[in-house]
Structures are given as structure tokens and as C-alpha cells.
Scaffold this motif. Structure first.
Motif, short mmCIF file in Angstrom:
data_model
loop_
_atom_site.label_atom_id
_atom_site.label_comp_id
_atom_site.label_asym_id
_atom_site.label_seq_id
_atom_site.Cartn_x
_atom_site.Cartn_y
_atom_site.Cartn_z
N ARG A 128 0.58 -0.83 0.24
CA ARG A 128 -0.22 -0.23 -0.24
C ARG A 128 0.61 1.55 -0.20
N LEU A 129 0.82 2.88 -0.45
CA LEU A 129 0.86 3.54 -0.97
C LEU A 129 1.48 3.77 0.07
N ASP A 130 0.15 4.04 1.64
CA ASP A 130 0.06 4.38 3.06
C ASP A 130 1.14 3.20 4.34
N ASP A 131 2.43 2.27 3.75
CA ASP A 131 2.46 1.19 4.77
C ASP A 131 4.27 1.43 3.82
N GLU A 132 4.25 2.62 4.25
CA GLU A 132 6.25 2.37 4.18
C GLU A 132 6.64 2.97 5.60
N ALA A 133 5.94 3.33 6.63
CA ALA A 133 5.97 2.74 8.22
C ALA A 133 6.19 0.84 8.49
N VAL A 134 5.08 0.50 7.80
CA VAL A 134 5.49 -1.04 8.01
C VAL A 134 6.98 -1.39 6.80
N ARG A 135 6.52 -0.79 5.99
CA ARG A 135 8.14 -1.47 5.11
C ARG A 135 9.27 -1.41 5.75
N GLU A 136 9.15 -0.13 6.89
CA GLU A 136 10.95 0.06 7.62
C GLU A 136 11.01 -1.48 8.13
N GLY A 196 18.93 5.17 -17.44
CA GLY A 196 17.72 5.72 -17.23
C GLY A 196 17.12 5.87 -16.23
N PRO A 197 15.88 6.05 -15.81
CA PRO A 197 15.17 5.72 -14.25
C PRO A 197 14.93 4.59 -13.91
N GLY A 198 14.44 3.66 -15.16
CA GLY A 198 14.35 1.97 -14.37
C GLY A 198 13.63 1.65 -13.93
N HIS A 199 11.86 2.20 -14.56
CA HIS A 199 10.63 1.81 -13.54
C HIS A 199 10.55 0.62 -13.60
N THR A 200 9.71 0.39 -12.54
CA THR A 200 9.38 -1.18 -13.19
C THR A 200 8.15 -1.24 -13.02
N TRP A 201 7.51 0.03 -12.45
CA TRP A 201 6.22 -0.49 -11.99
C TRP A 201 5.75 0.90 -12.75
N SER A 202 4.72 0.85 -14.13
CA SER A 202 4.78 2.00 -15.11
C SER A 202 3.04 1.49 -15.45
N VAL A 203 2.76 3.16 -15.84
CA VAL A 203 1.43 2.83 -16.81
C VAL A 203 1.96 2.71 -18.52
N LEU A 212 -2.92 0.93 -11.08
CA LEU A 212 -3.10 2.61 -11.26
C LEU A 212 -3.84 3.37 -11.14
N ASP A 213 -5.28 2.47 -11.66
CA ASP A 213 -6.14 3.14 -11.69
C ASP A 213 -7.00 3.82 -11.07
N GLN A 214 -6.81 2.17 -10.96
CA GLN A 214 -7.47 1.30 -9.18
C GLN A 214 -6.43 2.26 -8.08
N ILE A 215 -5.33 2.37 -7.61
CA ILE A 215 -5.00 2.60 -6.60
C ILE A 215 -4.43 3.85 -6.18
N VAL A 216 -3.69 4.29 -7.71
CA VAL A 216 -2.98 5.56 -7.70
C VAL A 216 -4.19 6.83 -7.98
N ARG A 217 -4.48 6.06 -9.33
CA ARG A 217 -5.73 7.79 -9.48
C ARG A 217 -4.94 9.05 -10.26
N GLN A 218 -3.92 8.91 -10.73
CA GLN A 218 -3.25 10.18 -10.45
C GLN A 218 -2.80 9.61 -12.33
N PRO A 219 -2.51 10.50 -13.01
CA PRO A 219 -2.15 10.05 -14.60
C PRO A 219 -0.62 10.23 -14.44
N GLY A 220 0.16 9.48 -15.62
CA GLY A 220 1.57 9.77 -15.42
C GLY A 220 2.28 8.80 -14.42
N HIS A 221 1.56 7.61 -13.84
CA HIS A 221 2.53 7.25 -12.55
C HIS A 221 3.73 6.35 -12.97
#
Length: 277
Positions: A128-136, A196-203, A212-221
Motif C-alpha cells: 500500500r502507498l501509505d505503508d512505508e512505516a510497515v516497510r521500514e 535511465g530511470p529504471g521504472h519497474t511499475w509503470s502506466v 494504477l487507475d484503481q490504486i493511485v488514480r493519478q496520470p503518468g505514474h
């Protein structure tokens, strides 16, 4: 010795059934020596992914006495190697706030010809995007695991960390900040040798775009969230693991079918004990 390591989140068995064949075909083409796999449903799924690659694979379920919840939906972690390996620990990462994370960190000693054992780890962090405390918390547990089982050869840790390079969990792993009064240092292979940027999770990936449309809901993620890390001199003063190349794979559709919602990171290294002059 020259070694190729790959990490790939195979996205369980969702979607187009042709994905399995594409994943297997690309693994055979890449001819890796070490593979960290995430979201593998079970041992049969792992066997199909590795068919014809010559790799030995172990799914987390083979080294556990119980089954974490949600494995049937999200799958588990696995490791594969060209040479025999021995799983030394499977770490359940369902820390506080991550009860729905069934991906257990799998650590194995892999016997490299003429070099000895190296610790190879397949890891997945909370998504989850708001799970950084868990990832720590999970990053701290991951480095504790490494400390328990590392060998003279630098450890190789790979997987889907669900965090961009600027996140605290990744900054901790690369020695840029401390967590809970502790600090470590690993080399991020893409940072050393990727272009390059090395994006591995991309629109740009049609499967990912729907998520991304379900979870992030912002363009160009676009984010780089899959990594290969290598242990540094601080923990391995008698050996080295020089990162020579890093590139993406599984990053194109074939006949309109994307292999997975993640792109893969492929890393070539030179690993071995320091030789006397």
C-alpha cells in the motif's frame, strides 16, 4: 566469477493465461544464475515458470509448516539457482499493519563453484502507498536476517520492495539514513550500473495501468520499486561483488500480452573472494 541475478514479480496467475509462457520464455532467454520470484502461487506454478531453464527452485511453502492467509490470492516468494541451494530461513513479514502480506522473505545459501556459499534472498514488502512505516519494519527485519546468515561472499538481496529510491526503507538499505537508531549499507545495482530511470511499475504497461487507475488514480505514474542489492565491504571485507551491468526485462508486450504488471531487473556481477597479490 560472473553471475547473473534476476528479480521478477510474476503477478500470480491473474489475467491472460499466455503470460506463463512469456515469463518462462524470457527466463530461458536471459539464462540467469539466481532468480528471486514474487507472487508465485505454489510449487506447480514455480515448476512451470522454471521449466527448461536448468534452475533449481524452492517455493516458500516448501520450507514452512503453515500457510499464511491470502497466499491463494497473492501467491508467495521463491528462489531459484543454477547450482544447488539450501534454504536457511523463511521470514514471515506480517508485522503490525501488514496482516494481508503473505509474501515471506526466503533466504538460501547457494553453492557457487570454486567460490563457496553466497546468501541469496527473495523479498517482498507491503504494497500500500501509505505503508512505508510497515516497510521500514520489514527492512529492519530483512537486514537482521542477512546478519544471521551472511557468508564471506557479499549477500545478494532482490525483490519487489514496493518503494521508490527516495523512500525511508530504501534510503536505509543504501546507507542514506538510519532507522530505529540503526544503519546498514548495501549497493543498489541499478544506481551503480543502470541507465535511465529504471521504472519497474509503470502506466506504460497496460496491466499496471489498470491497477494504477484503481490504486493511485493519478496520470503518468511511474516508479522504480524492484531492486537487486549487494552487500558491501563493511559486512564482507574479504570478498567483493562488482556490479557490471543492470537492465530491465519483461518490459514489452508480445502480441499484445504483457508478461506481468512488473518489469524485471537483470544484474550482472563479478563475485568472489579477494585474491592475494
Amino acid at each position: 566469477m560472473r553471475l547473473r541475478a534476476v528479480t521478477i514479480n510474476v503477478q500470480n496467475t491473474e489475467g491472460d493465461p499466455r503470460r506463463l509462457g512469456l515469463l518462462n520464455s524470457e527466463l530461458r532467454r536471459l539464462a540467469p544464475d539466481l532468480v528471486a520470484l514474487q507472487e508465485v502461487v505454489d510449487t506447480d506454478h514455480l515448476a512451470a515458470l522454471l521449466e527448461g531453464t536448468g534452475l533449481h527452485g524452492t517455493h516458500q511453502s516448501e520450507a514452512m509448516s503453515y500457510t499464511p492467509p491470502f497466499v491463494d490470492r497473492y501467491g508467495g516468494n521463491a528462489v531459484a539457482s543454477r547450482w544447488p541451494h539450501r534454504v536457511v530461513e523463511v521470514l514471515d513479514q506480517r508485522v503490525r499493519g501488514a496482516g494481508d502480506v503473505p509474501w515471506c522473505t526466503v533466504a538460501a545459501h547457494v553453492s557457487l563453484p570454486d567460490e563457496g556459499d553466497v546468501l541469496f534472498v527473495s523479498h517482498t514488502a507491503a504494497w500500500r502507498l501509505d505503508d512505508e512505516a510497515v516497510r521500514e519494519q520489514q527492512a529492519l527485519a530483512l537486514t537482521d536476517l542477512d546478519a544471521r546468515h551472511r557468508t564471506d561472499l557479499p549477500s545478494i538481496i532482490a525483490g519487489d520492495f514496493n518503494a521508490a529510491p527516495e523512500a525511508a526503507s530504501i534510503r536505509y538499505l543504501t546507507g542514506r539514513q538510519s532507522l530505529s537508531g540503526r544503519s546498514v549499507h548495501y549497493h543498489d545495482a541499478w544506481e551503480v550500473a543502470g541507465e535511465g530511470p529504471g521504472h519497474t511499475w509503470s502506466v506504460d504497461n497496460a496491466i499496471t495501468a489498470a491497477l494504477l487507475d484503481q490504486i493511485v488514480r493519478q496520470p503518468g505514474h511511474r516508479r522504480r520499486i524492484d531492486y537487486v542489492f549487494t552487500g558491501s565491504w563493511h559486512a564482507h571485507p574479504k570478498a567483493r561483488c562488482e556490479i557490471r551491468a543492470a537492465h530491465l526485462a519483461f518490459d514489452e508486450a508480445v502480441d499484445g500480452v504483457w508478461p506481468s504488471d512488473h518489469h524485471s531487473v537483470v544484474v550482472d556481477v563479478e563475485i568472489g573472494a579477494d585474491r592475494a597479490a
